[in-house]
Design a protein around this motif. Structure first.
Motif, PDB file in Angstrom:
ATOM      1  N   UNK A  60       0.831  -1.215   0.000  1.00 16.85           N
ATOM      2  CA  UNK A  60       0.000   0.000   0.000  1.00 16.85           C
ATOM      3  C   UNK A  60       0.863   1.262   0.000  1.00 16.85           C
ATOM      4  N   UNK A  61       0.202   2.406  -0.066  1.00 13.10           N
ATOM      5  CA  UNK A  61       0.893   3.675   0.081  1.00 13.10           C
ATOM      6  C   UNK A  61       1.397   3.803   1.506  1.00 13.10           C
ATOM      7  N   UNK A  62       2.552   4.413   1.670  1.00  7.92           N
ATOM      8  CA  UNK A  62       3.149   4.597   2.999  1.00  7.92           C
ATOM      9  C   UNK A  62       2.609   5.897   3.591  1.00  7.92           C
ATOM     10  N   UNK A  63       1.825   5.818   4.664  1.00  7.30           N
ATOM     11  CA  UNK A  63       1.193   7.025   5.212  1.00  7.30           C
ATOM     12  C   UNK A  63       2.174   8.042   5.786  1.00  7.30           C
ATOM     13  N   UNK A  64       3.384   7.630   6.097  1.00  5.91           N
ATOM     14  CA  UNK A  64       4.379   8.548   6.655  1.00  5.91           C
ATOM     15  C   UNK A  64       5.230   9.227   5.590  1.00  5.91           C
ATOM     16  N   UNK A  65       5.032   8.855   4.336  1.00  8.19           N
ATOM     17  CA  UNK A  65       5.830   9.421   3.244  1.00  8.19           C
ATOM     18  C   UNK A  65       4.915   9.896   2.120  1.00  8.19           C
ATOM     19  N   UNK A  66       4.086  10.859   2.435  1.00  6.78           N
ATOM     20  CA  UNK A  66       3.137  11.406   1.470  1.00  6.78           C
ATOM     21  C   UNK A  66       3.862  12.389   0.565  1.00  6.78           C
ATOM     22  N   UNK A  67       3.789  12.157  -0.741  1.00  6.92           N
ATOM     23  CA  UNK A  67       4.427  13.026  -1.727  1.00  6.92           C
ATOM     24  C   UNK A  67       3.483  13.244  -2.906  1.00  6.92           C
ATOM     25  N   UNK A  68       3.512  14.434  -3.459  1.00  6.76           N
ATOM     26  CA  UNK A  68       2.704  14.718  -4.642  1.00  6.76           C
ATOM     27  C   UNK A  68       3.352  14.078  -5.866  1.00  6.76           C
ATOM     28  N   UNK A  69       2.599  13.993  -6.930  1.00 10.16           N
ATOM     29  CA  UNK A  69       3.144  13.465  -8.185  1.00 10.16           C
ATOM     30  C   UNK A  69       4.318  14.320  -8.653  1.00 10.16           C
ATOM     31  N   UNK A  70       4.220  15.634  -8.442  1.00  8.18           N
ATOM     32  CA  UNK A  70       5.319  16.531  -8.807  1.00  8.18           C
ATOM     33  C   UNK A  70       6.574  16.228  -7.985  1.00  8.18           C
ATOM     34  N   UNK A  71       6.413  15.982  -6.687  1.00 11.52           N
ATOM     35  CA  UNK A  71       7.550  15.639  -5.838  1.00 11.52           C
ATOM     36  C   UNK A  71       8.169  14.309  -6.275  1.00 11.52           C
ATOM     37  N   UNK A  72       7.327  13.345  -6.644  1.00 10.51           N
ATOM     38  CA  UNK A  72       7.832  12.062  -7.132  1.00 10.51           C
ATOM     39  C   UNK A  72       8.596  12.250  -8.438  1.00 10.51           C
ATOM     40  N   UNK A  73       8.125  13.140  -9.297  1.00  6.39           N
ATOM     41  CA  UNK A  73       8.808  13.436 -10.562  1.00  6.39           C
ATOM     42  C   UNK A  73      10.188  14.041 -10.290  1.00  6.39           C
ATOM     43  N   UNK A  74      10.261  14.965  -9.346  1.00 13.33           N
ATOM     44  CA  UNK A  74      11.551  15.583  -8.999  1.00 13.33           C
ATOM     45  C   UNK A  74      12.502  14.547  -8.405  1.00 13.33           C
ATOM     46  N   UNK A  75      11.969  13.634  -7.586  1.00 10.35           N
ATOM     47  CA  UNK A  75      12.796  12.570  -7.023  1.00 10.35           C
ATOM     48  C   UNK A  75      13.326  11.671  -8.138  1.00 10.35           C
ATOM     49  N   UNK A  76      12.443  11.322  -9.083  1.00 13.18           N
ATOM     50  CA  UNK A  76      12.855  10.520 -10.235  1.00 13.18           C
ATOM     51  C   UNK A  76      14.004  11.196 -10.978  1.00 13.18           C
ATOM     52  N   UNK A  77      13.857  12.488 -11.255  1.00 11.37           N
ATOM     53  CA  UNK A  77      14.896  13.228 -11.993  1.00 11.37           C
ATOM     54  C   UNK A  77      16.209  13.246 -11.207  1.00 11.37           C
ATOM     55  N   UNK A  78      16.126  13.428  -9.887  1.00  9.92           N
ATOM     56  CA  UNK A  78      17.335  13.421  -9.061  1.00  9.92           C
ATOM     57  C   UNK A  78      18.004  12.043  -9.105  1.00  9.92           C
ATOM     58  N   UNK A  79      17.217  10.987  -8.954  1.00 11.58           N
ATOM     59  CA  UNK A  79      17.765   9.636  -8.964  1.00 11.58           C
ATOM     60  C   UNK A  79      18.396   9.295 -10.310  1.00 11.58           C
ATOM     61  N   UNK A  80      17.876   9.870 -11.378  1.00 11.13           N
ATOM     62  CA  UNK A  80      18.401   9.600 -12.716  1.00 11.13           C
ATOM     63  C   UNK A  80      19.544  10.543 -13.091  1.00 11.13           C
ATOM     64  N   UNK A  81      19.877  11.461 -12.205  1.00 10.00           N
ATOM     65  CA  UNK A  81      20.949  12.422 -12.499  1.00 10.00           C
ATOM     66  C   UNK A  81      20.512  13.487 -13.474  1.00 10.00           C
ATOM     67  N   UNK A  82      19.199  13.730 -13.552  1.00  7.70           N
ATOM     68  CA  UNK A  82      18.664  14.708 -14.493  1.00  7.70           C
ATOM     69  C   UNK A  82      18.258  16.011 -13.832  1.00  7.70           C
ATOM     70  N   UNK A  83      18.360  16.084 -12.510  1.00  2.83           N
ATOM     71  CA  UNK A  83      17.929  17.282 -11.784  1.00  2.83           C
ATOM     72  C   UNK A  83      18.827  18.464 -12.125  1.00  2.83           C
ATOM     73  N   UNK A  84      18.211  19.614 -12.207  1.00  6.58           N
ATOM     74  CA  UNK A  84      18.967  20.848 -12.442  1.00  6.58           C
ATOM     75  C   UNK A  84      19.095  21.597 -11.143  1.00  6.58           C
ATOM     76  N   UNK A  85      20.116  22.374 -11.031  1.00  5.82           N
ATOM     77  CA  UNK A  85      20.370  23.118  -9.790  1.00  5.82           C
ATOM     78  C   UNK A  85      19.317  24.127  -9.500  1.00  5.82           C
TER      79      UNK A  85
END
Length: 85
Positions: A60-85
């Motif tokens: 299930x979804x983790x109730x202690x780690x609520x993130x928006x779709x936008x936050x998940x997208x930013x996390x994805x970009x960071x994990x992929x090395x695509x995040x900009x400063x």
């Protein structure tokens, strides 16, 4: 939101290889999901792949780690090395 694996996990080993972010690993008694690496497959797939393959529906979804779709997208970009400063 990050996902979590409950104690209903039967350690069937199907979820771990499906995770594109290597967020799933074996814990002490059953598999666990690292919320810092879980993007619910945002950036990779339309649906979380671990949830799709789980035969006992224990992710299930983790109730202690609520993130928006936008936050998940930013996390994805960071994990992929695509995040900009």
């Amino acid at each position: 939101m990050a996902l979590m694996i409950t104690d209903e996990c039967i350690n069937c080993d199907v979820c771990e290889p499906e995770c594109p972010n290597q967020a799933i690993s074996m814990g002490v008694d059953y598999y666990q999901i690292d919320p810092a690496r879980c993007t619910e497959c945002v950036g990779h797939f339309d649906e979380p792949q671990c949830v799709q393959v789980c035969p006992v529906e224990c992710i299930p979804l983790h109730p202690e780690h609520v993130e928006s779709r936008e936050a998940l997208w930013h996390k994805y970009r960071r994990l992929q090395g695509l995040a900009t400063s």
